[in-house]
Design a protein around this motif. Structure first.
Motif, PDB file in Angstrom:
ATOM      1  N   LEU A  90      18.592 -11.084 -32.082  1.00 15.88           N
ATOM      2  CA  LEU A  90      18.046 -12.144 -31.246  1.00 15.88           C
ATOM      3  C   LEU A  90      18.830 -12.251 -29.945  1.00 15.88           C
ATOM      4  CD1 LEU A  90      17.237 -15.155 -33.577  1.00 15.88           C
ATOM      5  CD2 LEU A  90      15.669 -13.670 -32.341  1.00 15.88           C
ATOM      6  N   LEU A 104      16.481  -9.279 -21.848  1.00 13.90           N
ATOM      7  CA  LEU A 104      15.520  -9.944 -20.967  1.00 13.90           C
ATOM      8  C   LEU A 104      16.215 -10.601 -19.780  1.00 13.90           C
ATOM      9  CD1 LEU A 104      13.299 -11.379 -23.798  1.00 13.90           C
ATOM     10  CD2 LEU A 104      12.590  -9.697 -22.103  1.00 13.90           C
ATOM     11  N   SER A 114      13.208  -5.483 -36.511  1.00 14.30           N
ATOM     12  CA  SER A 114      13.087  -6.827 -37.076  1.00 14.30           C
ATOM     13  C   SER A 114      12.343  -7.764 -36.127  1.00 14.30           C
ATOM     14  CB  SER A 114      14.475  -7.382 -37.343  1.00 14.30           C
ATOM     15  OG  SER A 114      15.198  -7.449 -36.132  1.00 14.30           O
ATOM     16  N   ALA A 137      12.866  -9.557 -33.793  1.00 15.48           N
ATOM     17  CA  ALA A 137      13.808 -10.398 -33.042  1.00 15.48           C
ATOM     18  C   ALA A 137      13.112 -11.356 -32.096  1.00 15.48           C
ATOM     19  CB  ALA A 137      14.815  -9.525 -32.279  1.00 15.48           C
ATOM     20  N   LEU A 138      12.052 -11.992 -32.577  1.00 11.90           N
ATOM     21  CA  LEU A 138      11.396 -13.021 -31.755  1.00 11.90           C
ATOM     22  C   LEU A 138      12.167 -14.328 -31.906  1.00 11.90           C
ATOM     23  CD1 LEU A 138       7.721 -12.149 -32.650  1.00 11.90           C
ATOM     24  CD2 LEU A 138       8.915 -11.680 -30.509  1.00 11.90           C
ATOM     25  N   PHE A 139      12.196 -15.125 -30.841  1.00 10.07           N
ATOM     26  CA  PHE A 139      12.951 -16.378 -30.891  1.00 10.07           C
ATOM     27  C   PHE A 139      12.207 -17.388 -31.763  1.00 10.07           C
ATOM     28  CE2 PHE A 139      13.727 -14.705 -26.482  1.00 10.07           C
ATOM     29  CZ  PHE A 139      14.923 -14.096 -26.815  1.00 10.07           C
ATOM     30  N   PRO A 140      12.810 -17.801 -32.877  1.00  9.15           N
ATOM     31  CA  PRO A 140      12.076 -18.648 -33.821  1.00  9.15           C
ATOM     32  C   PRO A 140      11.853 -20.065 -33.297  1.00  9.15           C
ATOM     33  CG  PRO A 140      14.336 -18.317 -34.558  1.00  9.15           C
ATOM     34  CD  PRO A 140      14.154 -17.470 -33.338  1.00  9.15           C
ATOM     35  N   ASN A 141      12.657 -20.463 -32.305  1.00 10.57           N
ATOM     36  CA  ASN A 141      12.514 -21.824 -31.782  1.00 10.57           C
ATOM     37  C   ASN A 141      11.513 -21.909 -30.645  1.00 10.57           C
ATOM     38  OD1 ASN A 141      14.555 -20.164 -30.636  1.00 10.57           O
ATOM     39  ND2 ASN A 141      15.246 -21.873 -29.402  1.00 10.57           N
ATOM     40  N   TYR A 161       9.837 -15.790 -21.807  1.00  5.16           N
ATOM     41  CA  TYR A 161      11.292 -16.011 -21.726  1.00  5.16           C
ATOM     42  C   TYR A 161      11.970 -15.182 -20.636  1.00  5.16           C
ATOM     43  CZ  TYR A 161      16.143 -16.636 -22.941  1.00  5.16           C
ATOM     44  OH  TYR A 161      17.478 -16.926 -22.874  1.00  5.16           O
ATOM     45  N   GLY A 162      11.698 -13.887 -20.629  1.00  4.67           N
ATOM     46  CA  GLY A 162      12.333 -13.020 -19.631  1.00  4.67           C
ATOM     47  C   GLY A 162      11.974 -13.441 -18.211  1.00  4.67           C
ATOM     48  N   LYS A 179      11.178 -16.441 -17.241  1.00  7.08           N
ATOM     49  CA  LYS A 179      11.876 -17.700 -16.973  1.00  7.08           C
ATOM     50  C   LYS A 179      13.324 -17.410 -16.573  1.00  7.08           C
ATOM     51  CE  LYS A 179      12.851 -21.677 -19.723  1.00  7.08           C
ATOM     52  NZ  LYS A 179      12.658 -22.180 -21.083  1.00  7.08           N
ATOM     53  N   VAL A 180      13.963 -16.546 -17.329  1.00 12.16           N
ATOM     54  CA  VAL A 180      15.353 -16.194 -17.028  1.00 12.16           C
ATOM     55  C   VAL A 180      15.455 -15.572 -15.638  1.00 12.16           C
ATOM     56  CG1 VAL A 180      17.245 -14.652 -17.669  1.00 12.16           C
ATOM     57  CG2 VAL A 180      16.033 -15.921 -19.431  1.00 12.16           C
ATOM     58  N   ARG A 239       3.388 -20.666 -33.813  1.00 10.31           N
ATOM     59  CA  ARG A 239       4.796 -20.463 -34.146  1.00 10.31           C
ATOM     60  C   ARG A 239       4.969 -19.023 -34.618  1.00 10.31           C
ATOM     61  NH1 ARG A 239       7.558 -24.894 -34.709  1.00 10.31           N
ATOM     62  NH2 ARG A 239       6.590 -26.858 -35.281  1.00 10.31           N
ATOM     63  N   THR A 299       6.625 -18.048 -37.160  1.00  6.42           N
ATOM     64  CA  THR A 299       6.518 -17.952 -38.617  1.00  6.42           C
ATOM     65  C   THR A 299       5.064 -17.887 -39.083  1.00  6.42           C
ATOM     66  OG1 THR A 299       6.775 -20.336 -38.590  1.00  6.42           O
ATOM     67  CG2 THR A 299       8.679 -19.050 -39.256  1.00  6.42           C
ATOM     68  N   ARG A 312       6.573  -9.278 -24.983  1.00 10.37           N
ATOM     69  CA  ARG A 312       7.762  -9.913 -24.411  1.00 10.37           C
ATOM     70  C   ARG A 312       8.609  -8.900 -23.650  1.00 10.37           C
ATOM     71  NH1 ARG A 312      12.293 -12.259 -28.386  1.00 10.37           N
ATOM     72  NH2 ARG A 312      12.475 -10.038 -28.767  1.00 10.37           N
ATOM     73  N   ALA A 313       8.715  -7.693 -24.224  1.00  8.64           N
ATOM     74  CA  ALA A 313       9.563  -6.674 -23.605  1.00  8.64           C
ATOM     75  C   ALA A 313       8.969  -6.151 -22.299  1.00  8.64           C
ATOM     76  CB  ALA A 313       9.797  -5.525 -24.581  1.00  8.64           C
TER      77      ALA A 313
END
Ligand SMILES: Nc1ncnc2c1ncn2[C@@H]1O[C@H](COP(=O)(O)OP(=O)(O)OP(=O)(O)O)[C@@H](O)[C@H]1O
Ligand SMILES: [Mg+2]
Lengths: 273, 349
Positions: A171, A178, B90, B92-96, B105-106, B108-109, B137, B139, B153-154
């Motif tokens: 994570l 990113l 895995s 690796a997505l942000f669970p929140n 996300y990228g 925004k950053v 979500r 999940t 996302r990537a």
């Protein structure tokens, strides 16, 4: 089949219910009643707010507990994640040293604060040899703060380490790929993942601080925390009704905090999946 | 965000030794052309992930190794400055965060304005055909959906290179096959340089413009899927990719003599005993009368699109033969085989 299983379960928890009722619920109910049957009547409960002395004690206890909780979360949060991630010589020794206070009663912790910052304490010795006068803070709110921090850190550190162990390094790597700098990774990835652990251990830390007695008693500080006031009312002034009312208030605040934290932690845990 | 598709990547003498002394990667030099998809293929523990992480900037190469993106030396740049896209096994997505926020996300950053961000997220969702999942979500997603979100996302930030570490391994076979095709189409339509790690040779064949076969921390052969399959440079490569028959025969008078017959092999130099290799689909089943090679069916496996036979008597050991014929074979049945000399392979090791 189902019914029989349920009946079996009921049978199994029955002793717990009986013990709980006898040693917890009954005294609690009695306490609540006693609180309202002194010479002040039901007003004993409102005295906590209307009587400046009690209110002062309540307010300073809450402020102290909140401050201790926040400070502990910051210190133990950083230390816990660090200890989980870095394997260096003496790590095990450091962890067992940091968690040592878990085994100490509050009185001992208070005594240690006196050894450290009391009138003949270590810090005073050092500051006076450097000609800066004798620094003594064991008997002020700073002394209480030190003592409370000291016994709060171990619980939080262990919880945070357990949570940090479960952090998925991918994570953080994804966030960095990113473009997130280390600070953003902490805010966007690590803190959200640690949130349930922070809430849970923070609530315990707050509750423990609210009810801590031994340390405050040993330090005999100039500011009075609520447990000390309750003790004084009860044993010295024989003001049993008021002591009971104050106890109820203290208990309710602590219980409500724990309950709220469980709700909050449940919500974030569900969000985090 | 320099959204220039097709950054060339060059590794020079990149080795990696971990603090515990494990040498995960030997000195490796490698060039990836802009827009090319290269697959790192090899058995578990051969250093594929380590190589990918060196490219990403998650591991720095040992002293002396250098990594270039185009002509820029990025060796000492941390990953957050390299503008690489990563896709993990895995996910690796942000669970929140929900699906949309993950993809955004990228952006925004990188400080992209909210309205532009939203448009880009829309575009990504459409491209991955998951528009309806925007508010979900993490999940609440299936494995395949998660991998689509991870890809979206990537690539949302238009990275200079896309790095995928076994992105499909956690999915079931059918979905794996479908996503493999989609990823291949996607990578080529984007024209992005991509490095793809897998231990599945089928996946490597389907996706790679080039395959780099790795073994024990080193790249042992690079080439197109066809080259790797038909012209393996070593017996390791030959055995790792698909099934390879390995038989010993005697070269005499312009033919290779085997226990079950002979293969005319006029242009082969030398004589005497030698080991040769051939693929199961290079042995054709022919009419038994007059067949150059003869054997007996020991076992048969019906695989749907083809039938695999284990045949004894042809060579010094059982050979594997594959045919797309529909007919059923009997165990113990005699068959004739023909192998074209062009399909025979001699290896030096
Ligand atoms: N952080 C690390 N510290 C020490 N050794 C490591 C570390 N990461 C990997 N290794 C070792 O380096 C070697 C190569 O690992 P790597 O993860 O690159 O293999 P891989 O080809 O990706 O394997 P897999 O297919 O199982 O993912 C392995 O022997 C592994 O145990
Ligand atoms: Mg790997």
């Amino acid at each position: 089949m189902r019914g029989r299983e349920n009946r079996f379960l009921l049978l199994m928890v029955a002793p717990a219910i009986v013990v709980g009722a006898a040693f917890f619920l009954l005294p609690l109910a009695r306490l609540a009643v006693v609180g309202a049957t002194g010479k002040l009547g039901i007003a004993a409960y409102t005295a906590v707010v209307t009587n400046p002395q009690y209110f002062q004690a309540l307010a300073s206890t809450i402020v102290l507990s909140v401050t201790v909780t926040v400070a502990t979360l910051v210190i133990a949060g950083i230390a816990g994640v660090f200890l989980e991630r870095n394997h260096f010589l003496g790590r095990e020794a450091l962890i067992s040293m940091l968690t040592l206070p878990l085994a100490f009663p509050g009185v001992v912790v208070g005594f240690m604060v006196i050894m450290l910052a009391g009138r003949t304490g270590l810090i005073g010795e050092i500051t006076s040899t450097f000609g800066a006068g004798r620094l003594v803070f064991a008997y002020s709110i700073a002394g209480l703060f030190t003592g409370y921090i000291y016994f709060s850190i171990p619980r939080v550190i262990l919880t945070i380490m357990a949570a940090a162990e479960k952090l998925d390094p991918a994570l953080e790597e994804a966030a960095r790929s990113l473009g997130a700098n280390p600070w953003r990774v902490i805010v966007d990835v690590i803190l959200p993942a640690l949130k349930p652990a922070l809430i849970a251990s923070g609530a315990i830390c707050f509750a423990t601080s609210m009810g801590a007695f031994g340390t405050a008693f040993t330090l005999a500080t100039d500011i009075k925390v609520l447990p000390i006031v309750i003790y004084t009312e009860f044993t010295l002034l024989a003001n049993i009704a008021l002591a009971a009312a104050l106890s109820m208030v203290l208990g309710i605040i602590t219980w409500a905090t724990l309950a709220l934290s469980r709700v909050a932690a449940g919500a974030t845990a569900a969000a985090a999946g | 965000m320099n959204g220039k598709a097709g950054t060339a990547i060059r590794l020079v003498d990149c080795a990696k030794t971990f603090p515990n002394g494990t040498r995960a990667l030997d000195k490796t030099s490698l060039e990836m052309r802009g827009g090319e998809t290269i697959v790192f293929l090899g058995p578990s523990g051969c250093g594929k992930t380590t190589l990918l992480r060196v490219i990403a900037g998650l591991e720095s190469p040992d002293e002396g190794g250098r990594v270039y993106f185009d002509d820029e030396d990025v060796t000492s740049q941390p990953i957050e400055h390299r503008n690489v896209g990563m896709v993990f096994q895995s996910y690796a997505l942000f669970p929140n965060m929900n699906v949309g926020d993950n993809i955004a996300y990228g952006l925004k950053v990188h400080g992209v304005a909210p309205d532009k961000r939203a448009r880009r997220v829309d575009e990504m969702l459409r491209m991955m055909q998951i528009s309806e999942l925007r508010e979900r979500r993490i999940t609440e997603l299936s494995g395949g959906q998660r991998q689509r979100v991870a890809l979206a996302r990537a690539i949302a930030v238009q990275p200079r290179v896309l790095l995928l570490d076994e992105p499909l391994t956690a999915l079931d076979a059918l979905l794996r096959e479908r996503l493999r095709i989609e990823i291949d189409v996607l990578l080529h339509s984007l024209g992005i340089t991509a490095a793809y790690v897998t231990h599945d040779q089928g996946e490597a064949m389907a996706i790679g413009d080039r395959i780099a076969v790795m073994n024990k921390g080193a790249i042992v052969q690079t080439g197109s899927p066809r080259e790797i399959y038909y012209k393996p440079a070593s017996s390791f490569v030959a055995d790792f990719i698909g099934t390879m028959n390995r038989v010993t025969g005697t070269l005499r008078g312009g033919a290779l003599e085997l226990p079950g017959g002979r293969i005319d092999w006029a242009d082969q130099q030398g004589s005497g005993e030698m080991q040769v290799l051939f693929r199961p689909n290079d042995a054709r089943i022919v009419e038994e009368a007059g067949a150059p090679l003869r054997g007996v069916v020991e076992q048969q496996f019906f695989l749907g699109d083809r039938t695999r036979l284990h045949v004894t008597g042809v060579a010094d050991r059982t050979v594997v033969v594959e045919t797309t014929e529909h007919r059923e074979f009997r165990v113990g049945q005699s068959i004739g085989l023909r192998i074209e000399p062009g399909a025979l392979l001699r290896l030096r090791d």
